[in-house]
Structures are given as C-alpha cells and as structure tokens.
Design a protein around this motif. Structure first.
Motif, mmCIF file in Angstrom:
data_model
loop_
_atom_site.group_PDB
_atom_site.id
_atom_site.type_symbol
_atom_site.label_atom_id
_atom_site.label_comp_id
_atom_site.label_asym_id
_atom_site.label_seq_id
_atom_site.Cartn_x
_atom_site.Cartn_y
_atom_site.Cartn_z
ATOM 1 N N LEU A 86 0.759 -0.998 -0.086
ATOM 2 C CA LEU A 86 0.025 0.015 0.060
ATOM 3 C C LEU A 86 0.980 1.284 -0.010
ATOM 4 N N ILE A 87 1.894 1.233 1.045
ATOM 5 C CA ILE A 87 2.608 2.564 1.140
ATOM 6 C C ILE A 87 3.636 2.782 -0.260
ATOM 7 N N SER A 88 3.871 1.476 -0.887
ATOM 8 C CA SER A 88 4.637 1.828 -2.035
ATOM 9 C C SER A 88 4.013 2.700 -3.104
ATOM 10 N N LYS A 89 2.652 2.670 -3.204
ATOM 11 C CA LYS A 89 2.113 3.690 -4.020
ATOM 12 C C LYS A 89 1.512 4.968 -3.515
ATOM 13 N N GLN A 90 2.281 5.381 -2.460
ATOM 14 C CA GLN A 90 1.931 6.736 -1.789
ATOM 15 C C GLN A 90 2.118 7.946 -2.867
ATOM 16 N N LEU A 91 1.033 8.877 -2.857
ATOM 17 C CA LEU A 91 1.396 9.923 -3.721
ATOM 18 C C LEU A 91 2.451 11.020 -3.299
ATOM 19 N N ASP A 92 2.746 12.014 -4.136
ATOM 20 C CA ASP A 92 3.941 12.954 -3.654
ATOM 21 C C ASP A 92 3.429 13.836 -2.580
ATOM 22 N N ASN A 93 2.016 14.157 -2.688
ATOM 23 C CA ASN A 93 1.505 15.130 -1.381
ATOM 24 C C ASN A 93 1.210 14.243 -0.074
ATOM 25 N N GLY A 94 1.326 12.714 -0.179
ATOM 26 C CA GLY A 94 1.150 12.137 1.055
ATOM 27 C C GLY A 94 -0.199 10.963 0.873
ATOM 28 N N LEU A 95 -1.108 11.466 0.094
ATOM 29 C CA LEU A 95 -1.978 10.611 0.182
ATOM 30 C C LEU A 95 -1.886 9.222 -0.289
ATOM 31 N N ILE A 96 -2.418 8.127 0.513
ATOM 32 C CA ILE A 96 -2.382 6.789 0.063
ATOM 33 C C ILE A 96 -3.671 6.453 -0.531
ATOM 34 N N ASN A 109 -13.504 0.152 -13.614
ATOM 35 C CA ASN A 109 -12.809 0.946 -14.740
ATOM 36 C C ASN A 109 -13.144 2.468 -14.784
ATOM 37 N N ILE A 110 -12.504 3.018 -14.027
ATOM 38 C CA ILE A 110 -12.914 4.520 -13.615
ATOM 39 C C ILE A 110 -11.713 5.253 -14.097
ATOM 40 N N ASN A 111 -11.769 6.600 -14.487
ATOM 41 C CA ASN A 111 -10.674 7.523 -14.886
ATOM 42 C C ASN A 111 -10.232 8.321 -13.693
ATOM 43 N N TRP A 112 -9.386 7.882 -12.952
ATOM 44 C CA TRP A 112 -9.161 8.534 -11.559
ATOM 45 C C TRP A 112 -8.119 9.687 -12.105
ATOM 46 N N GLY A 113 -7.475 9.720 -13.093
ATOM 47 C CA GLY A 113 -6.374 10.762 -13.400
ATOM 48 C C GLY A 113 -5.004 10.085 -13.296
ATOM 49 N N ARG A 114 -4.966 8.843 -12.965
ATOM 50 C CA ARG A 114 -3.699 8.218 -12.858
ATOM 51 C C ARG A 114 -3.779 6.771 -13.197
ATOM 52 N N LYS A 115 -2.760 6.330 -13.938
ATOM 53 C CA LYS A 115 -2.639 4.896 -14.518
ATOM 54 C C LYS A 115 -3.113 3.908 -13.418
ATOM 55 N N ASP A 116 -2.174 3.716 -12.504
ATOM 56 C CA ASP A 116 -2.407 2.739 -11.750
ATOM 57 C C ASP A 116 -2.870 2.714 -10.340
ATOM 58 N N THR A 117 -3.197 3.864 -9.815
ATOM 59 C CA THR A 117 -3.936 4.037 -8.639
ATOM 60 C C THR A 117 -5.321 4.919 -8.810
ATOM 61 N N SER A 118 -6.068 5.020 -7.770
ATOM 62 C CA SER A 118 -7.178 5.959 -7.647
ATOM 63 C C SER A 118 -6.334 7.255 -7.093
ATOM 64 N N THR A 119 -7.401 8.483 -6.996
ATOM 65 C CA THR A 119 -6.762 9.690 -6.589
ATOM 66 C C THR A 119 -7.580 9.740 -5.366
ATOM 67 N N ILE A 120 -8.400 9.135 -4.561
ATOM 68 C CA ILE A 120 -8.835 9.526 -3.225
ATOM 69 C C ILE A 120 -8.308 8.405 -2.293
ATOM 70 N N THR A 121 -8.609 8.541 -1.088
ATOM 71 C CA THR A 121 -8.290 7.720 0.034
ATOM 72 C C THR A 121 -9.606 6.921 0.490
ATOM 73 N N GLN A 122 -9.153 6.323 1.801
ATOM 74 C CA GLN A 122 -10.352 5.765 2.474
ATOM 75 C C GLN A 122 -9.954 5.863 4.003
ATOM 76 N N PRO A 123 -10.821 5.316 4.961
ATOM 77 C CA PRO A 123 -10.499 5.572 6.274
ATOM 78 C C PRO A 123 -8.951 5.181 6.753
ATOM 79 N N PRO A 124 -8.242 6.016 7.640
ATOM 80 C CA PRO A 124 -7.012 5.889 7.850
ATOM 81 C C PRO A 124 -6.679 4.863 8.859
ATOM 82 N N MET A 125 -6.780 3.610 8.456
ATOM 83 C CA MET A 125 -6.490 2.513 9.543
ATOM 84 C C MET A 125 -5.201 2.067 9.348
ATOM 85 N N LEU A 126 -4.110 2.865 8.931
ATOM 86 C CA LEU A 126 -2.899 2.129 8.570
ATOM 87 C C LEU A 126 -2.035 2.170 9.938
#
Ligand code: GLC
Length: 425
Positions: A86-96, A109-126
């Motif tokens: 999960l952490i390996s795909k963290q975005l530059d601004n910090g969002l996972i 199949n959604i156009n999130w604006g990135r090829k290999d990840t979405s651009t929103i997060t989920q409840p921060p349970m890490l």
C-alpha cells in the motif's frame, strides 16, 4: 492448506479459552485462512490480497488493513507485506490511494487521473494495523521502515483535509468513507432517500471527474466546493489511529512527534464533540457551516471505537439504539442503516445490510466500554452469518442471506474478533 500454517491454526484453537466449541472455531479459522490464501496475489515484487477475485480484483486500502489485522494472528510477515505494498504507491502529496491496480482488469474501470492508482483515499487505519503488527512481531525495523510514509499520510490528512485548522478531517467523495452508497451522503449529493444505484454512481463519478479535470486534485480549496463531509466514522478512525501513531513515535524515540500526534487526536475528539454532538449522538456534517446529517446509520456507534462518547452517553446509546427493534436490533446485527429510515433497503449497497468490517468496529467499541454481553451477541451473530451464508460482501439483516461479491475477505475479521475476545463469556 500449508501444513505449517495448519499447525499454527490448531495451536491457536487449542490455547484459545473462548466460548466457541473448538470444532466450530477451527472451521471458522481454517476457512478464513484458506480464503485469504486463495485471494493472495504477487505482482511487481509486492504481495497483497484482493477482496474478491471476481468483483474486486485489485488492492484496496482499508481492505488490506483488515487483511493485515487478521493475518497478524498467523502470518505476521504476510501482514507486513500487505501494508508495504500500500505504502509503495503513496502519492507525492502524502495521500495513500484507496485502490491500486497492480494488474489490468475490466472491473471498476474509472478514470481517476492516474494509471495505476485511484486519487482518493479511505478510512485511515494504517497506523492501527502497524501497531497491531508490532505487538505480534516486536519488529522495530518494520516500524522504522513504515514510519516516514505513515507520518506523511496522516500529516496530509491533518493539513490538506483541514485547511482552516478546525480539527475535523473532510472527505471529498463518499467512496472515501468506504461506504460508497450510504444514505449519510444523500443530502450532500442532492439525492432523495430512494434512488437507483446507477444514479448514485453517476453522482460519485461526477466528483471523480471534478477532482481530476477541474480541481486537479486540490481537495482543500477546490473539491470542498462540491463535496465536503466531516464523517463520523472517518474522524473516529483518525483519532484512534493518531493514538497508535503516537505510540509508534514514542517507541522509535521521536518524542516531539509522539506529543504532536497525541495532541491532534485530542483536538479532533474535542472538535467532534463540539460540532457533531446533539442529543447524545454524533452526526456527520457537511459544508462549511457543519450542517448535521441526521440519518440513523451505524455511524452513531462508530465513536465507541475511539472512546469519544462518555461512559454515560455510551450506556444511553446502547440502551436506546442498539436494542431498538425498529432501528438496529434486527434478527442479524448490526444493519448499516436503521430499519425505520426511508432509505433502508435490506439488500441495498451500504443501505441496510450487515457488513463485517462495521461489525468489527462496533465490536471493538463495545469492548472499550465493557459491553461484554452485546459484544458477545454481535460476535455470535457474525459467526452465524458466515457459517450460514459463507464469505459474502454483505448480509441481509432480516434473513441472513448473503449478497454482493463472493469469496469476499471481510468476514475473516471474525478471526480477530474471536482471538481478541478470550475474556468474553
Ligand atoms: C466497495 C466498498 C469499499 C471496499 C471495496 C472493495 O467499494 O464500498 O469499502 O473497499 O468495495 O472491497
């Protein structure tokens, strides 16, 4: 099943002083572990588990945290890998991101604006899961390895999702709550209590488009004009996770960080009480002026997970609502939406059925306040659902019938419930 793992499962069962017959416990544990192994994937050097091979064939953020929590009981190395991917795909601004497309596929199949990840997060349970992994492994190296990414992620939430410093974290899409179609978001999405899943999906997709093209991923100054909800479960989860992060920082010797994260947890807890509390319950809010969304969903129980209610409030909550047959006390507990809400649909998507992760949060919360009897009842109801309907995405609270995705991993959370509840009788 792997012989060594089978042996570990048998030993856990033998030493378990719980209340389930050992044969029953063995069946739940074995089938859970088999499912997690079946759904395990390795790609680009990373290991993760898909929530459901057919319906959800990628990696999801909070799902992977749930897997890590369960796996930590048997295979702590696999639990670590789940988080490292999960952490390996963290975005530059910090969002996972909440989704990682390790492999191409047709589903979601959604156009999130990135090829290999979405651009929103989920409840921060890490942070919570990292702490649980540490407790099981005593591996400080793992914490050292993950700490920079965790810090960056929680700082992103504390700043970009709270630009005015009001100590409540905002979400920019219902999907960030993990409860995509929950009626808590109907008002902010301008939808009536009854509408089709397609209509709901269109609205959420519009938000994805706005985030990508109009806002260019600017949550605090652009997206907040379109959807800006301070959700109760998300904020409660944030509070509990900041506490875990503070414990991790203390262990690693980062005293100032530890104090900072503990303080932030307190500030969010206070802000929740100040801006969300009414008539003894906490309500999600929307918009700049914190309008309360007074829809009865399981979210009224979520603050128990982070000890945000006082003991008195918690007692009232259980007496009045947990046991209310018109709301939450249905043949199978806990429905995600109260039965007497106009939006209640026992087979709807996040609009009534039982979802196992929700039961897990409520279970932990009940134990926080010493509600042993209710916790036991919830655990037994959860086990029964799995035994009777298998590992499904959701369960009808009136009949127990399974619905949605198959071979869905969240039911394996009963393992963590079972193994962390030896004092229940
Ligand atoms: C659905 C759920 C979300 C979950 C995902 C994968 O979108 O709403 O919470 O993470 O499926 O299981």
């Amino acid at each position: 099943m792997d012989v060594a793992l089978e042996q570990i499962t048998r030993e856990i069962v033998k030493s378990h002083q719980g209340f389930l017959a050992q044969s029953r416990l063995l069946r739940v544990l074995t089938s859970s572990h088999q499912l997690l192994l079946k759904n395990r994937r390795i790609s680009h050097g990373f290991q993760y588990t898909v929530p459901s091979p057919k319906s959800y064939p990628y990696q999801w953020l909070w799902d992977s945290v749930f897997h890590a929590i369960v796996l930590s009981h048997w295979e702590v190395e696999a639990a670590k890998k789940e988080l490292l991917s999960l952490i390996s795909k963290q975005l530059d601004n910090g969002l996972i991101p909440h989704m990682i497309y390790w492999e191409k596929g047709e589903a979601v199949n959604i156009n999130w604006g990135r090829k290999d990840t979405s651009t929103i997060t989920q409840p921060p349970m890490l942070a919570y899961a990292s702490w649980q992994i540490y407790q099981k492994s005593k591996d400080l190296n793992f914490l050292t390895q993950t700490y920079p990414a965790l810090t960056k992620y929680y700082l992103y939430l504390l700043t970009q999702r709270d630009p005015r410093g009001n100590h409540l974290i905002g979400i920019i899409n219902p999907d960030e709550s993990g409860e995509d179609d929950s009626p808590r978001f109907d008002i902010p999405l301008r939808l009536p209590p009854q509408h089709t899943p397609e209509k709901n999906f269109q609205r959420r997709l519009k938000l994805v488009d706005k985030n990508r093209s109009l806002c260019q991923f600017d949550a605090p100054f652009c997206m907040k004009n379109f959807f800006w909800v301070k959700d109760v479960p998300f904020n409660a989860i944030m509070v509990e996770n900041l506490r875990s992060l503070s414990l991790i920082a203390t262990l690693l010797g980062y005293k100032a960080d530890a104090a900072y994260f503990a303080q932030q947890a307190l500030l969010i807890k206070d802000a929740m009480r100040e801006l969300m509390l009414e008539d003894g319950l906490l309500w999600s809010t929307y918009g700049q002026y914190y309008k309360k969304i007074k829809i009865f969903t399981w979210a009224i129980f979520a603050p128990l997970f982070a000890k945000i209610y006082t003991a008195f409030e918690a007692k009232e909550l259980i007496q009045k609502y947990f046991y209310d047959k018109d709301k939450f006390y249905l043949p199978f507990i806990v429905p995600t939406v109260a039965r007497d809400e106009p939006s209640f649909n026992p087979a709807g998507f996040w609009r009534g059925p039982v979802w196992m992760a929700v039961n897990w949060f409520i279970f932990k919360g009940l134990l926080n306040y010493g509600f042993q009897k209710e916790a036991l009842e919830l655990l037994l109801s959860s086990c029964k659902l799995i035994e009777q309907s298998g590992f499904r995405e959701q369960y009808n609270p009136l009949t127990g019938e399974g619905g949605g995705a198959r071979e869905f991993t969240w039911g394996t959370l009963v393992v963590d419930m079972l193994l962390s509840s030896t004092d229940l009788r």
